[in-house]
Design a protein around this motif. Structure first.
Motif, PDB file in Angstrom:
ATOM      1  N   ALA A 131      -5.797  66.429   8.519  1.00  0.00           N
ATOM      2  CA  ALA A 131      -4.623  67.150   8.035  1.00  0.00           C
ATOM      3  C   ALA A 131      -4.859  67.735   6.644  1.00  0.00           C
ATOM      4  CB  ALA A 131      -3.410  66.216   8.022  1.00  0.00           C
ATOM      5  N   CYS A 177       6.443  63.237  13.637  1.00  0.00           N
ATOM      6  CA  CYS A 177       5.414  64.191  13.211  1.00  0.00           C
ATOM      7  C   CYS A 177       5.579  65.556  13.886  1.00  0.00           C
ATOM      8  CB  CYS A 177       4.027  63.642  13.533  1.00  0.00           C
ATOM      9  SG  CYS A 177       3.616  62.150  12.609  1.00  0.00           S
ATOM     10  N   HIS A 180       0.342  69.923  10.758  1.00  0.00           N
ATOM     11  CA  HIS A 180      -1.005  69.382  10.923  1.00  0.00           C
ATOM     12  C   HIS A 180      -1.132  68.508  12.160  1.00  0.00           C
ATOM     13  CE1 HIS A 180      -2.025  70.888   7.024  1.00  0.00           C
ATOM     14  NE2 HIS A 180      -1.012  70.241   6.477  1.00  0.00           N
ATOM     15  N   PHE A 181      -0.075  68.493  12.984  1.00  0.00           N
ATOM     16  CA  PHE A 181      -0.093  67.554  14.100  1.00  0.00           C
ATOM     17  C   PHE A 181      -1.281  67.752  15.036  1.00  0.00           C
ATOM     18  CE2 PHE A 181       1.130  65.852  18.246  1.00  0.00           C
ATOM     19  CZ  PHE A 181       1.365  64.541  17.875  1.00  0.00           C
ATOM     20  N   CYS A 194      -4.166  65.970  13.308  1.00  0.00           N
ATOM     21  CA  CYS A 194      -3.970  64.575  12.910  1.00  0.00           C
ATOM     22  C   CYS A 194      -3.364  63.719  14.022  1.00  0.00           C
ATOM     23  CB  CYS A 194      -3.096  64.547  11.656  1.00  0.00           C
ATOM     24  SG  CYS A 194      -2.364  62.963  11.276  1.00  0.00           S
ATOM     25  N   GLY A 211      -0.683  62.435  14.334  1.00  0.00           N
ATOM     26  CA  GLY A 211       0.113  61.303  13.902  1.00  0.00           C
ATOM     27  C   GLY A 211      -0.712  60.081  13.566  1.00  0.00           C
ATOM     28  N   PRO A 265       4.682  58.543  11.467  1.00  0.00           N
ATOM     29  CA  PRO A 265       3.461  58.995  10.801  1.00  0.00           C
ATOM     30  C   PRO A 265       2.509  57.841  10.521  1.00  0.00           C
ATOM     31  CG  PRO A 265       5.255  58.839   9.219  1.00  0.00           C
ATOM     32  CD  PRO A 265       5.845  58.500  10.558  1.00  0.00           C
ATOM     33  N   CYS A 324      -0.792  58.683   6.038  1.00  0.00           N
ATOM     34  CA  CYS A 324      -0.520  60.115   6.194  1.00  0.00           C
ATOM     35  C   CYS A 324      -0.834  60.821   4.879  1.00  0.00           C
ATOM     36  CB  CYS A 324       0.946  60.312   6.571  1.00  0.00           C
ATOM     37  SG  CYS A 324       1.565  62.003   6.344  1.00  0.00           S
ATOM     38  N   LEU A 374       0.160  63.473   3.762  1.00  0.00           N
ATOM     39  CA  LEU A 374       1.307  64.132   3.143  1.00  0.00           C
ATOM     40  C   LEU A 374       2.253  63.111   2.510  1.00  0.00           C
ATOM     41  CD1 LEU A 374       2.156  66.747   5.938  1.00  0.00           C
ATOM     42  CD2 LEU A 374       0.672  67.029   3.944  1.00  0.00           C
ATOM     43  N   HIS A 411       3.961  60.777   4.070  1.00  0.00           N
ATOM     44  CA  HIS A 411       5.092  60.327   4.885  1.00  0.00           C
ATOM     45  C   HIS A 411       4.969  58.871   5.317  1.00  0.00           C
ATOM     46  CE1 HIS A 411       6.662  64.258   4.749  1.00  0.00           C
ATOM     47  NE2 HIS A 411       5.726  64.816   5.505  1.00  0.00           N
TER      48      HIS A 411
HETATM   49  S1  SF4 Z   1       0.778  61.597  10.018  1.00  0.00           S
HETATM   50 FE1  SF4 Z   1       1.406  63.023   8.389  1.00  0.00          FE
HETATM   51  S2  SF4 Z   1      -0.137  64.659   8.451  1.00  0.00           S
HETATM   52 FE2  SF4 Z   1      -0.308  63.524  10.354  1.00  0.00          FE
HETATM   53  S3  SF4 Z   1       0.944  64.639  11.818  1.00  0.00           S
HETATM   54 FE3  SF4 Z   1       2.251  63.014  10.925  1.00  0.00          FE
HETATM   55  S4  SF4 Z   1       3.272  63.964   9.169  1.00  0.00           S
HETATM   56 FE4  SF4 Z   1       1.556  65.291   9.747  1.00  0.00          FE
END
Ligand code: SF4
Ligand code: SF4
Lengths: 386, 101
Positions: free
Chosen positions: A251, A321, A326-327, A330, A332, A348, A352, A354, A356
């Motif tokens: 991501a 997510c 970025h799913f 990534c 999730g 998430p 993560c 980001l 989250h």
């Molecule tokens: S874990 Fe974070 S970066 Fe990955 S899909 Fe979920 S919100 Fe997006």
């Protein structure tokens, strides 16, 4: 459409799948696993703080030699190309070398993980002779101080000695495997130099809050800044193996090479010392127990028909997510990492990129899961009773 | 490292350390020597690869497999990539002399 996907030469690692066709196939599961981990014993001479299986003592109900042979026969019929043998310290089992030979003679290749204690000069020479056996030496630091802090006094010297034996025997390309933590991420270049020095391949994997790692995870998992550094380092070193374990970092930008999906119960699974089959090596918990090789129908039936694996192969919801851009890369993140930090499976990843994961962890009652976890380890007799 | 370029006029066969496992999408191929995994993503490709050893050239295998000539280029690329990672090796009964290093 490309007809061939050329993966990184590692367990479940496949080249980036942009056109997602193959990834979709994988999600629906394969007729047999690509990457099967078999923990032959939980007996171990070390007590690493992050041990995913909380190893220590041998379980009296361990599969017998004959039962292990029967499992190997079955894997041969299913055309499982190779197995990853771990533990515990697998070389402690008296029939370990017999089982390795038995597997190889039946067309099932073996890669086994060891802390090095079972590899003397003679063993190294035998290993170097077989194309069908691969060795992975686990370390946690690039020097004795960092390593022994986690794995115990003298363990670095043991590992280095095993590497020297392998090198002297001409075993090229054995693996040096490191679980990435806050303390050793700054040493990645040193690990690489070490692998180059021994003619070995470096393998870096993600630290997940499983087994004993659940207790130390908060203190040892990489910082956000370290995750970013590691991502760029991995991008710059495509020859370093990762077992596809850092796909949550994809991501951060361009996807890391790999299939970018959770392979649990789809292309990956684990057989534990008593024959229980779990969705992946990092989810040793009742919820992810699919069955046992001791059941009627054996391993094949568990792999192909168990309720759990069938469920894991169904389309999964992206949950929290779903709105993340970025799913695709990534997905999730890691199911095990979420589970053991109390995050819902469609939430998430705790790491993560980001941020989250932090929020998600704050909003769940962690206590419930840790309590549940320790109860289970006791039930399964996996925790060394002191 | 491609020691010798893939040549459809020559004979090839699967490396003896390569195992193929049928899967719904085609097959998984595993090389016990270099421990690489490859995905053969078409059933026709699997059949073609398996038949290579019976023919004096890749071209002859193509003809026998009755694959639509429009698809030949993509199949040839796939075979070349398999040869580059040592999954396919030049076959001894090749009319030409000399094997790849
Ligand atoms: S874990 Fe974070 S970066 Fe990955 S899909 Fe979920 S919100 Fe997006
Ligand atoms: S649960 Fe985590 S470690 Fe296990 S297969 Fe999925 S992503 Fe990998």
């Amino acid at each position: 459409m490309t007809l061939i996907e050329e993966p990184r030469p590692d367990n479940l690692v496949l080249s980036p799948v942009k056109q997602s066709g193959l990834a979709e196939q994988m999600k629906r599961g394969l007729d047999a696993p690509i990457c099967l981990t078999w923990e032959l014993t939980y007996a171990c001479n070390l007590q690493c703080v992050h041990c995913l299986s909380s190893s220590g003592r041998r379980d009296p109900r361990e599969l017998t030699t004959e039962e292990c042979e029967a499992v190997i026969d079955e894997l041969q019929r299913m055309q499982v190309f190779y197995i990853n043998i771990g533990g515990g310290e697998p070389t402690i089992r008296k029939d370990f070398w017999h089982l390795v030979r038995y597997a190889v003679d039946h067309g099932v290749g073996v890669k086994f993980s060891t802390n090095g204690s079972g590899i003397d000069a003679e063993v190294a020479e035998q290993l170097a002779e077989s194309d069908y056996v691969d060795v992975q030496i686990s370390i946690d630091g690039a020097d004795a101080e960092t390593n022994d802090h986690v794995r115990g006094e003298g363990s670095f010297a043991t590992a280095v000695q095993a590497m020297e034996h392998l090198q002297a025997a001409g075993f090229e390309g054995f693996k040096i495997s490191v679980v990435m933590t806050r303390h050793n991420i700054p040493q990645v270049d040193e690990f690489k130099a070490m692998a180059d020095h021994y003619g070995a391949q470096l393998r870096l994997t993600r630290f997940r809050p499983s087994g004993r790692g659940a207790d130390s995870w908060e203190a040892l998992h990489p910082t956000d800044q370290q995750q970013r550094e590691l991502y760029h380092w991995l991008m710059d070193h495509p020859d370093v193996l990762t077992g596809d374990s850092f796909f949550h970092l994809s991501a951060l930008g361009e996807a890391l090479p790999g299939l970018n999906l959770c392979g649990a119960g789809r292309v990956v699974c684990l057989i534990d010392p008593v024959g229980d089959v779990y969705a992946c090596p990092f989810v040793l918990h009742d919820e992810f127990l699919a069955g046992s090789v001791r059941d009627d129908g054996g391993f094949q039936k568990v792999w192909q028909e168990s309720d759990l694996f069938t469920e894991l192969r169904e389309p999964q919801s992206a949950g929290a997510c779903a709105s993340c851009g970025h799913f695709d890369a990534c997905q999730g993140g890691c199911m095990a990492a979420k589970f053991f930090t109390g995050i819902p499976l469609d939430g998430p990843d705790p790491e993560c990129v980001l941020g989250h994961g932090e929020e998600a962890m704050d909003s769940v009652a962690r206590a419930a899961v840790s309590k549940d976890h320790s109860r289970t380890t006791v039930v399964l007799g996996r925790k060394p009773v002191s | 490292m491609t020691a010798a370029a893939f040549d459809a006029d020559r004979a090839y066969r699967l490396h003896e350390q390569v195992a193929l496992r049928p899967e719904p999408f085609g097959a998984l191929a595993y090389h016990y020597g270099n421990r690489r995994l490859n995905f053969l993503r078409a059933k026709e490709l699997v059949t073609l690869v398996e038949s290579l050893a019976d023919h004096d050239s890749v071209q002859a295998a193509f003809d026998a497999a009755r694959i639509d000539p429009r698809r030949w280029p993509s199949f040839e690329r796939a075979l070349a990539s398999l040869a580059a990672s040592d999954f396919l090796v030049p076959d001894a009964h090749d009319a030409h002399e000399g094997a790849a290093a």
